[in-house]
Enzyme design. Structure first.
Site, PDB file in Angstrom:
ATOM      1  N   HIS A 160      21.243 -76.440  -1.690  1.00  0.00           N
ATOM      2  CA  HIS A 160      21.874 -77.037  -2.859  1.00  0.00           C
ATOM      3  C   HIS A 160      21.012 -78.156  -3.435  1.00  0.00           C
ATOM      4  O   HIS A 160      20.121 -78.670  -2.755  1.00  0.00           O
ATOM      5  CB  HIS A 160      23.238 -77.646  -2.485  1.00  0.00           C
ATOM      6  CG  HIS A 160      24.296 -76.646  -2.151  1.00  0.00           C
ATOM      7  ND1 HIS A 160      25.057 -76.719  -1.004  1.00  0.00           N
ATOM      8  CD2 HIS A 160      24.738 -75.557  -2.820  1.00  0.00           C
ATOM      9  CE1 HIS A 160      25.922 -75.714  -0.987  1.00  0.00           C
ATOM     10  NE2 HIS A 160      25.757 -74.996  -2.078  1.00  0.00           N
ATOM     11  N   CYS A 247      29.212 -82.909   1.802  1.00  0.00           N
ATOM     12  CA  CYS A 247      29.949 -81.644   1.757  1.00  0.00           C
ATOM     13  C   CYS A 247      31.397 -81.750   2.203  1.00  0.00           C
ATOM     14  O   CYS A 247      32.242 -80.965   1.784  1.00  0.00           O
ATOM     15  CB  CYS A 247      29.278 -80.597   2.643  1.00  0.00           C
ATOM     16  SG  CYS A 247      27.517 -80.375   2.432  1.00  0.00           S
TER      17      CYS A 247
END
Length: 252
Positions: A160, A247
């Site tokens: 990411h 996250c």
């Protein structure tokens, strides 16, 4: 100032989730301890921590940041790039509706929240294997309606965008060398990560405090120059599942 954080308990089958890591199979009891320490750190910074139960149908669901994005003005239920995660947003929507108007990314658009970096009221949208151009375009329109600006950034390496860059306050980005010269980030100050400590890019800035992964002394020394409190957290089991500190919560 953040006042709330949504988290979700890892399930007993969390190790069945998606990962490219070669660090070995993670331990369930250890990740529970690490997740508890993470929640306690958020609480110590004044956040009300909302803990949702594990979702056995979705082993990755404790990574709540990917299926949803929370901005000051709205919440976005994303359409994650991994098909196995595309039902997770519906489990978060009832909670998010208590705090924000909720909108959606529609297929064939895909967006992972791990690709979305908020710096003040501006959003960087990473184009990656999980976030495609259609999803990025939809998100940009939704953000614009809510009064936010945005731009896309190509993610050349890492899962990411936030695997390689995060905002650490004081107009400063903690960033890997592969992203440091990207024109999108030219206006910001940068702390360049040592190539041996790039995992530490996933450092979380909350209420003038930095939560960083444990075991990265070179990065700690560089961040210390910002003059903020730093809390190191052990995330060894999360790392084995391609995850990090950002996250595991939705902060707002």
């Amino acid at each position: 100032m953040f006042t709330h954080a949504i988290t979700r308990l890892p399930g007993e089958n969390f190790a069945d989730g998606l990962t490219t890591s070669t660090l070995g199979r993670p331990n369930y009891h250890l990740i529970l301890k690490q997740h508890q320490a993470y929640r306690q750190a958020l609480q110590s910074l004044g956040l009300e921590v909302i803990l949702l139960p594990a979702e056995s149908a979705y082993p990755d669901a404790y990574f709540v940041e990917d299926p949803a994005i929370v901005t000051p003005n709205l919440a976005v239920i994303t359409c994650p790039g991994a098909p196995s995660r595309q039902g997770e947003g519906s489990t978060l929507e009832p909670v998010l509706k208590q705090y924000r108007p909720v909108v959606h990314i529609d297929p064939p658009g895909t967006v992972d929240g791990g690709d979305i970096l908020m710096v003040e009221s501006h959003f960087f949208i990473g184009l990656s294997e999980r976030t495609n151009r259609e999803g990025a375009a939809q998100l940009a329109k939704l953000l614009a309606v809510a009064g936010h600006t945005s731009e896309t950034v190509l993610v050349a390496s890492g899962l990411h965008l936030k695997s390689g860059v995060n905002f650490v306050g004081k107009d400063t980005l903690l960033i890997t060398s592969s992203l440091a010269d990207n024109p999108a980030f030219v206006k910001h100050k940068k702390i360049l990560l040592d190539p041996t400590e790039e995992y530490a890019a996933n450092t979380l800035y909350i209420n003038d405090t930095l939560l960083m992964p444990e075991g990265f002394p070179k990065t700690h020394a560089k961040l210390d120059r910002l003059g903020m409190r730093i809390i190191e957290l052990d995330v060894s089991e999360v790392r084995k599942m391609d995850g990090g500190l950002t996250c595991m919560s939705l902060r707002f």
